[in-house]
Design an enzyme around this catalytic site. Structure first.
Site, PDB file in Angstrom:
ATOM      1  CB  SER A 116      92.493  34.355  99.615  1.00 18.33           C
ATOM      2  OG  SER A 116      91.713  33.389 100.285  1.00 18.33           O
ATOM      3  CE  LYS A 166      92.429  29.921  99.509  1.00 17.87           C
ATOM      4  NZ  LYS A 166      91.305  30.627 100.167  1.00 17.87           N
ATOM      5  CB  SER A 217      88.510  33.501 100.296  1.00 21.44           C
ATOM      6  OG  SER A 217      89.275  34.601 100.681  1.00 21.44           O
TER       7      SER A 217
HETATM    8  N1  GLN Z   1      89.328  39.189 101.688  1.00 20.37           N
HETATM    9  C1  GLN Z   1      89.084  38.724 103.021  1.00 20.37           C
HETATM   10  C2  GLN Z   1      90.324  38.881 103.864  1.00 20.37           C
HETATM   11  O1  GLN Z   1      91.305  39.336 103.356  1.00 20.37           O
HETATM   12  C3  GLN Z   1      88.589  37.312 103.008  1.00 20.37           C
HETATM   13  C4  GLN Z   1      89.629  36.289 102.962  1.00 20.37           C
HETATM   14  C5  GLN Z   1      89.114  34.883 103.024  1.00 20.37           C
HETATM   15  O2  GLN Z   1      87.915  34.637 102.920  1.00 20.37           O
HETATM   16  N2  GLN Z   1      90.029  33.964 103.236  1.00 20.37           N
HETATM   17  O3  GLN Z   1      90.324  38.591 105.030  1.00 20.37           O
END
Ligand code: GLN
Length: 480
Positions: free
Chosen positions: A154, A79, A178
């Protein structure tokens, strides 16, 4: 060479017996990527030259009779908020578009040390903020099962790269789901380790009290292999833990009979898609069939988790992202004075969602509101943790859906940020409590989209999670 249907262990065995050369596999893989990625768009940066160089030196070692490591020649994706020295680490943001990492993250260092070959850096929601990869400043990644749908986020690029056979495993990061949510949307396995299990050194900070690096992979065995490699104390991260690293791979086949699995009733209320519910219910039946004891439990503070998470995550983000001031990293706009320079840099460097979080977080931390929002959220966070502690007095693991729905359409939730936040309802409690969680494929809905099941366990019980997931995978046969 098609990676579909091949496991890391099989691949390494083929290399070891000299049935395949690493170079031919890796160069064939880049041909596949060239064919697949224009549609899926999982990668921000491809690392072809470096990967082929690694492949050639591994082939030379194999030819000279060296013993090779567990991930030798296994193609992995990383990532793009996880640093690799001399490679761009954009975080999906204009702010860091031309920033090159000066060092390598410990998790990547360890994976490479175990022989893995990094093929590229994957797309993500800007700085990890989002659930669909639509918040990337560069482009949207598509779900390989239906190109009109999101891969989740994400870590959407990492999940899509594994699901479409462009890597055998990937690293993602999970602050509020994420890793697990995109794994669920793309039909792969995603593991979020206990907070502290894996070093965060080299992971660009979003919400430091919850961020954690973990693996995405096609099967549970690869997740276990990767976790065994990337776990452990790291002097560069004071929150990393020296807790014993289990023998996650050999532990997979230990018996699970009589394991007590809790089903939290709060996760089956309201907005759960009926098809997802049915799949989860049959997963529960499957565990019963394997001799596990199923018990209904309650996690009463679940309803406050989204509000709590979005206050804490935004507060930490506003503080962490203050460093992007046009002086030290990446983008730098000009201005007549420092104030104007900061303002212009941050306005053009950050996208809408990131700015929204910075504003919300700054507000929640400001003098008059600190107690009403931030402090209160910290107290509720403790209540969420206590719910779990109480539950784990009676059960060994907890089973839930990973997400309330299957992958949604691109554009479906972009107009209303709250709608997007709600898709995290089942994944964020785990981060608030610092627990480990895994998402495992548990079938497909009537339109062929993958459904994911989540298992949670007490701190440092990754071995148990992997074992349950492994038995489930064997019995269910839902792997891509
Ligand atoms: N969807 C969550 C957010 O927008 C989780 C994001 C993540 O785990 N990096 O904060």
């Amino acid at each position: 060479m098609n990676l579909k249907g091949i496991t890391a262990e099989k691949l390494v065995a083929l290399y070891r017996n000299r049935d395949l050369s690493v170079t031919e596999v890796i160069s064939g893989l880049f041909d596949d990527i060239e064919r697949i990625d224009p549609n899926v768009r999982a990668f921000i940066t491809l690392m072809r030259d470096r990967a082929l160089k690694d492949a050639r030196s591994l082939d030379a070692r194999i030819a000279s009779g060296d013993t090779i490591e567990p991930f030798a020649g296994v193609p992995v994706a990383v990532k793009d908020n996880i640093s690799i020295r001399d490679v761009a680490t954009t975080c999906g943001s204009r702010m860091l578009e031309s920033d090159v990492a000066p060092y390598t993250a410990t998790a990547v260092e360890r994976l490479r040390g175990a022989g893995a070959i990094v093929v590229g850096k994957t797309n993500l929601d800007e700085f990890g903020m989002g659930s669909s990869t639509e918040n990337s400043a560069f482009f949207v990644t598509r779900n390989p099962h239906d190109l009109d749908r999101v891969p989740g986020g994400s870590s959407g690029g990492s999940a899509a790269s594994v699901a479409s056979g462009m890597s055998l495993a990937a690293l993602g990061s999970d602050t509020g789901g994420s890793i697990r949510q995109p794994a669920s949307f793309c039909g792969v396995v995603g593991l979020k380790p206990t907070y502290g299990r894996v070093s965060r050194y080299g992971l660009v900070a979003f919400a430091s009290s919850m961020d954690q690096i973990g693996p995405l992979s096609k099967s549970v065995r690869e997740a276990a292999m990767a976790l065994a490699v990337i776990s452990g104390l790291d002097h560069y991260d004071s929150t990393s833990s020296g807790a014993r690293i289990g023998d996650y791979v050999r532990g997979l086949d230990r018996p699970i009979k009589e394991t007590r699995i809790g089903i939290p009733k709060e996760y089956f209320a309201g907005n759960l898609d009926p098809e997802v519910r049915r799949k989860i219910e049959s997963a529960i039946g499957l565990f019963e069939g394997l001799g596990c004891a199923i018990e209904e439990i309650s996690l009463p503070h679940t309803e406050y988790a989204i509000a709590t998470y979005y206050i804490i995550a935004a507060a930490e983000a506003s503080s962490n992202l203050a460093r992007y001031d046009g002086v030290r990293y990446g983008l730098s706009e000009t201005g007549r004075n420092p104030g104007e320079m900061y303002r212009r840099t941050r306005m053009s460097g950050f996208g809408t969602e990131v700015r929204r979080r910075i504003l919300l977080g700054t507000y929640a931390l400001s003098a008059g509101y600190y107690d009403a929002y931030y402090n209160r959220a910290l107290k509720v966070r403790t209540l969420v943790l206590r719910d779990f502690q109480k539950a784990f007095e009676g059960v060994d693991a907890i089973l839930t859906p990973t997400t309330p729905t299957t992958a949604f359409r691109i554009g479906e939730k972009t107009a209303d940020p709250l709608e997007m936040y709600l898709s995290d309802v089942f994944t964020i409690t785990c981060n608030l409590a610092g627990l480990p969680g895994i998402s495992v494929p548990c079938g497909w809905n009537s339109t062929g989209l993958p459904v994911g099941m989540q298992l949670l366990a007490n701190h440092f019980q990754e071995g148990l999670l992997l074992r349950l997931a492994h038995y489930f995978e064997k019995a269910g046969g839902f792997t891509l």
